[in-house]
Design a protein around this motif. Structure first.
Motif, mmCIF file in Angstrom:
data_model
loop_
_atom_site.group_PDB
_atom_site.id
_atom_site.type_symbol
_atom_site.label_atom_id
_atom_site.label_comp_id
_atom_site.label_asym_id
_atom_site.label_seq_id
_atom_site.Cartn_x
_atom_site.Cartn_y
_atom_site.Cartn_z
ATOM 1 N N LEU A 1 -1.404 7.361 -1.983
ATOM 2 C CA LEU A 1 -1.129 7.671 -3.390
ATOM 3 C C LEU A 1 -0.427 6.477 -4.053
ATOM 4 C CD1 LEU A 1 -0.972 9.678 -5.786
ATOM 5 C CD2 LEU A 1 1.198 10.490 -4.825
ATOM 6 N N ALA A 2 0.561 5.922 -3.340
ATOM 7 C CA ALA A 2 1.305 4.783 -3.902
ATOM 8 C C ALA A 2 0.371 3.605 -4.147
ATOM 9 C CB ALA A 2 2.428 4.387 -2.954
ATOM 10 N N GLU A 3 -0.533 3.353 -3.166
ATOM 11 C CA GLU A 3 -1.477 2.240 -3.316
ATOM 12 C C GLU A 3 -2.366 2.427 -4.545
ATOM 13 O OE1 GLU A 3 -3.493 2.098 0.404
ATOM 14 O OE2 GLU A 3 -2.052 0.657 1.232
ATOM 15 N N ARG A 4 -2.887 3.676 -4.687
ATOM 16 C CA ARG A 4 -3.780 3.961 -5.820
ATOM 17 C C ARG A 4 -3.034 3.799 -7.141
ATOM 18 N NH1 ARG A 4 -8.077 7.170 -3.630
ATOM 19 N NH2 ARG A 4 -8.804 7.711 -5.726
ATOM 20 N N LEU A 5 -1.778 4.274 -7.145
ATOM 21 C CA LEU A 5 -1.009 4.166 -8.394
ATOM 22 C C LEU A 5 -0.698 2.706 -8.705
ATOM 23 C CD1 LEU A 5 1.417 7.203 -8.062
ATOM 24 C CD2 LEU A 5 -0.510 6.968 -9.625
ATOM 25 N N GLN A 6 -0.413 1.924 -7.656
ATOM 26 C CA GLN A 6 -0.126 0.510 -7.873
ATOM 27 C C GLN A 6 -1.318 -0.180 -8.529
ATOM 28 O OE1 GLN A 6 1.908 -2.452 -5.130
ATOM 29 N NE2 GLN A 6 -0.203 -2.594 -4.490
ATOM 30 N N ARG A 7 -2.524 0.257 -8.101
ATOM 31 C CA ARG A 7 -3.731 -0.361 -8.644
ATOM 32 C C ARG A 7 -4.026 0.137 -10.062
ATOM 33 N NH1 ARG A 7 -8.518 1.475 -5.407
ATOM 34 N NH2 ARG A 7 -8.579 3.011 -7.072
ATOM 35 N N ASP A 8 -3.925 1.500 -10.248
ATOM 36 C CA ASP A 8 -4.357 2.073 -11.533
ATOM 37 C C ASP A 8 -3.236 2.160 -12.570
ATOM 38 O OD1 ASP A 8 -6.617 2.373 -10.078
ATOM 39 O OD2 ASP A 8 -6.372 4.542 -9.744
ATOM 40 N N LEU A 9 -2.047 2.545 -12.104
ATOM 41 C CA LEU A 9 -0.954 2.770 -13.063
ATOM 42 C C LEU A 9 0.309 2.054 -12.574
ATOM 43 C CD1 LEU A 9 -1.573 6.619 -13.285
ATOM 44 C CD2 LEU A 9 -1.973 5.027 -15.151
ATOM 45 N N PRO A 10 0.291 0.710 -12.550
ATOM 46 C CA PRO A 10 1.405 -0.022 -11.931
ATOM 47 C C PRO A 10 2.734 0.188 -12.635
ATOM 48 C CG PRO A 10 -0.049 -1.516 -13.089
ATOM 49 C CD PRO A 10 -0.721 -0.183 -13.127
ATOM 50 N N GLU A 11 2.692 0.707 -13.869
ATOM 51 C CA GLU A 11 3.960 0.889 -14.580
ATOM 52 C C GLU A 11 4.754 2.077 -14.048
ATOM 53 O OE1 GLU A 11 0.995 1.351 -15.703
ATOM 54 O OE2 GLU A 11 0.802 3.109 -16.976
ATOM 55 N N ALA B 1 5.722 0.899 -3.201
ATOM 56 C CA ALA B 1 6.805 1.883 -3.357
ATOM 57 C C ALA B 1 8.091 1.136 -3.669
ATOM 58 C CB ALA B 1 6.951 2.697 -2.077
ATOM 59 N N VAL B 2 8.900 1.712 -4.575
ATOM 60 C CA VAL B 2 10.126 1.016 -4.932
ATOM 61 C C VAL B 2 11.295 1.465 -4.079
ATOM 62 C CG1 VAL B 2 9.435 0.568 -7.306
ATOM 63 C CG2 VAL B 2 10.717 2.668 -6.748
ATOM 64 N N ASP B 3 11.138 2.615 -3.453
ATOM 65 C CA ASP B 3 12.233 3.072 -2.583
ATOM 66 C C ASP B 3 11.654 3.955 -1.496
ATOM 67 O OD1 ASP B 3 14.790 3.254 -1.622
ATOM 68 O OD2 ASP B 3 15.638 3.464 -3.650
ATOM 69 N N PHE B 4 12.478 4.217 -0.533
ATOM 70 C CA PHE B 4 12.009 4.878 0.670
ATOM 71 C C PHE B 4 13.123 5.790 1.150
ATOM 72 C CE2 PHE B 4 11.076 5.031 5.170
ATOM 73 C CZ PHE B 4 9.691 5.028 5.203
ATOM 74 N N LEU B 5 12.851 7.105 1.219
ATOM 75 C CA LEU B 5 13.904 8.035 1.660
ATOM 76 C C LEU B 5 13.467 8.711 2.952
ATOM 77 C CD1 LEU B 5 14.794 9.739 -1.733
ATOM 78 C CD2 LEU B 5 16.263 8.209 -0.418
#
Ligand code: ADP
Length: 639
Positions: free
Chosen positions: A66-76, A99-103
């Protein structure tokens, strides 16, 4: 009101509801919760939330995907990834996926809220673009690099501690240095003290032949200068230099390699092509790498040193003609050397086995069983005629050792000497008898002056002394030859009683108290009653002889572990420590014996021989001016 919209993707309903109802909404956020990755992607496209918080393990589309897809399509839209496992690889992947953070679960509500707060403050690129990579997002790029560095350092750390193969460690250090700095090539140069030259100990991307032949004088090279000054150098694009006569480099870092504060070499990376820069922060990384290399070199030196020592010790032990046995506190074998193997015909691996299993030698085993803090000696005689002197020594924290020396040759010499003495003594007896006979006759043939009587008395006394000496020598010869024994089952207590009776008047005349303490119901011994009585008699008469008037002589007889223990102690003059080791030698008399004390110096040799003929042991404990105790231990017959 500017309520931020958070898209929460979590397949576990309980956690989803909790995070939504109890954490995010109360903190003032709007929340759209979904339970799988595909739904999350669809909502992200339609709702444009300010943040996506997603679990990693989800059906249809994982959090990472999901993070990869968002980085490509909706990087904001920033993404926070939640996961229940926190492996280094996963963290790296999450960072690469944008990903900007990791919990890591479980986490506290506060942790989530502060991660959300941080993520919402991040400035994200506005438009979707396929050119988005780590360079356009410096924050993530740096993080990825940092994680890469940490990963490399921990990998080298593990290699250093687990691998003793120095080549492998140093090659890993150079390879990782090249990989992390993005340099073209790397090398680890070490100083050869004899020649004052640097040679290449490990390298990456250098021609093998070149690396092998590489030699650099310390005094006229840049690496040499780093070695001499102990400071790193960084050359960047602005100043291309010819650092090695053969070629030109455009950028370079050299850091010193220190062992115990001494610089022993240099770790370096460089670029020969233009356009690749090396940064100041690479120095830090390389310095850490150099530290690892230095530790590895030091470890290897220590290892080689201790290996050398071990090999030396092993050679000494294997080549030694003396036998060595080391056992632990439970008498399990820790080490035996080849001499011991051949003495006792031991075969195969015996480490860890009990001594009783390995050695079929009762005297050796009883020496080991005895324990205690003192050294003990014994002699081991084998059927083939070999004799070994065995010395047991306790070793604190380990157990005990027995060292065996072959004394067969000495024993043989001793035997020959004894034989000679016996023959000579025997031959002396006849003339002595003649002298005594004529002395007796002299006063019968005519009256003598008082002076002549006195002279004759002196002659008689001297002849008696020589006769005593000859008798002792003959006795000793017979006992040592082992020929004169006629052994039977006998009561040591009865023999002790006779010996005491025989010396009672001597003690009374001297004014020495004779005390006996003999346990009742003592077991018998198998031995020669005449010799055993002689042994007790010699010890007792010595005790009386060397104890002044008013003193006490004590005879004690008891049994312990089927061993009879005879102890004869006195409150006499004692024996100086330096004399004690020689006490049982023939003709030896201690240095503190007054000149006019009669004696041959053979009494204790006779005692020792008798004790040994009965498979026993004797030792002395003595304090000058306080007294002396002789202890005899002898195996008893089991009743
Ligand atoms: P000796 O005939 O001289 O008594 P031994 O062989 O019996 O010879 O003893 C050797 C030496 O040991 C003695 O000369 C003496 O110095 C010492 N010695 C033996 N027994 C005692 C004792 N009970 N107390 C002190 N010294 C002793």
């Amino acid at each position: 009101m500017d309520e931020k919209l958070i898209l929460l993707a979590e397949d576990n309903e309980e956690i989803r509801t909790f995070l939504q109802e109890s954490v995010l909404i109360p903190a003032g956020y709007r929340v759209q919760a979904v339970e799988d990755g595909i739904a999350a992607l669809a909502f992200a496209h339609s709702l444009h939330p300010q943040l996506v918080v997603t679990d990693h393990q989800m059906p249809n589309l994982t959090g990472l995907e999901l993070a990869e897809r968002l980085q490509r399509d909706l990087p904001e839209i920033p993404v926070i990834l939640m996961t229940s496992e926190a492996s280094k690889d996963l963290i790296l992947e999450a960072l690469r996926a944008g990903a900007v953070d990791f919990l890591t679960k479980p986490f506290e509500s506060e942790q989530l809220l502060s991660a959300v707060g941080r993520a919402l403050k991040l400035k994200r690129p506005r438009s979707p673009s396929s050119s988005i990579n780590q360079d356009t997002r410096p924050g993530n790029g740096q993080l990825v690099r940092r994680v890469n560095e940490l990963e490399a350092l921990s990998k080298i750390g593990r290699t250093v501690t687990s691998v003793l193969d120095l080549d492998r460690v140093l090659t890993t250090v150079v390879e990782e240095s090249v990989r992390l700095t993005g340099a073209e090539e790397g090398s680890l140069l070490l100083l050869e003290p004899e020649s004052g030259e640097l040679y290449m100990r490990a390298s990456k991307n250098f021609d093998d032949e070149f690396a092998r032949a590489f030699r650099l004088q310390v005094h006229d090279s840049l690496a040499g200068a780093v070695l001499a000054r102990g400071e790193p150098v960084l050359l960047d694009e602005s100043s291309p230099q010819k650092i090695k006569t053969a070629y030109l480099v455009h950028s370079l870092i050299y850091v010193p390699l220190r062992v115990h504060g001494r610089v022993i070499g240099v770790l370096g990376v460089d670029n020969r092509k233009a356009g690749r820069a090396l940064a100041q922060e690479d120095i830090k990384l390389l310095t850490a790498m150099a530290d690892f290399a230095a530790i590895a070199i030091e470890n290897a030196q220590l290892y080689n040193h201790s290996n050398d020592q071990r090999r030396k010790l092993e050679t000494i032990l294997t080549q030694s003609e003396s036998g060595l046995i080391v056992v632990d506190n439970e008498n399990r074998v820790l080490l035996i050397n080849p001499t011991v193997r051949s003495i006792f015909h031991v075969e195969g691996d015996c480490e860890g086995r009990s001594a009783a299993e390995v050695f079929d030698e009762p005297r050796l085993l009883s020496l080991l069983r005895e324990g205690g803090d003192l050294n003990r000696h014994d002699e081991l005689a084998f059927e083939d005629g070999r004799v070994f002197s065995a010395t047991r020594t306790p070793i604190r924290g380990i157990g005990q050792t027995v060292i065996l020396h072959d004394i067969t040759h000495m024993k043989e010499l001793d035997r020959v000497k004894s034989e000679f003495v016996t023959t000579v003594s025997h031959d002396l007896r006849s003339p002595l008898t003649a002298i005594l006979g004529y002395v007796e006759l002299i006063d019968r043939v005519g009256p003598l002056t008082p002076e002549q009587v006195d002279f004759l008395d002196r002659v008689r006394l001297s002849v008696e002394q020589i006769t005593d000496l000859v008798t002792d020598l003959l006795d000793l010869g017979r006992i040592e030859s082992g020929l004169d024994t006629s052994k039977e089952d006998t009561q040591l207590a009865v023999l002790a009683h006779y010996a005491v009776q025989g010396l009672k008047s001597e003690a009374e005349v001297k004014g020495v108290r004779l005390v006996t303490r003999i346990d009742s119901e003592l077991p018998k011994v198998h031995g020669d009653p005449i010799r055993l009585r002689q042994m007790i008699g010699n010890l007792l008469s010595n005790a009386i002889k060397y104890t002044p008037t008013g003193g006490e002589v004590r005879l004690e007889l008891s049994v312990e572990d089927q061993q009879l223990i005879l102890r004869i102690s006195d409150t006499g003059m004692g024996i100086p420590p330096k004399d004690q080791p020689f006490l049982f030698d023939k003709f030896f008399r201690a240095s503190n014996v007054p000149m006019d004390t009669s004696g041959t110096g053979l009494g204790l040799s006779i005692v020792k021989s008798i004790v040994e003929q009965h498979a026993g042991r004797i030792w002395v404990e003595s304090q000058v001016g306080e007294g002396t105790t002789f202890t005899v231990v002898m195996p008893s017959l089991t009743s």
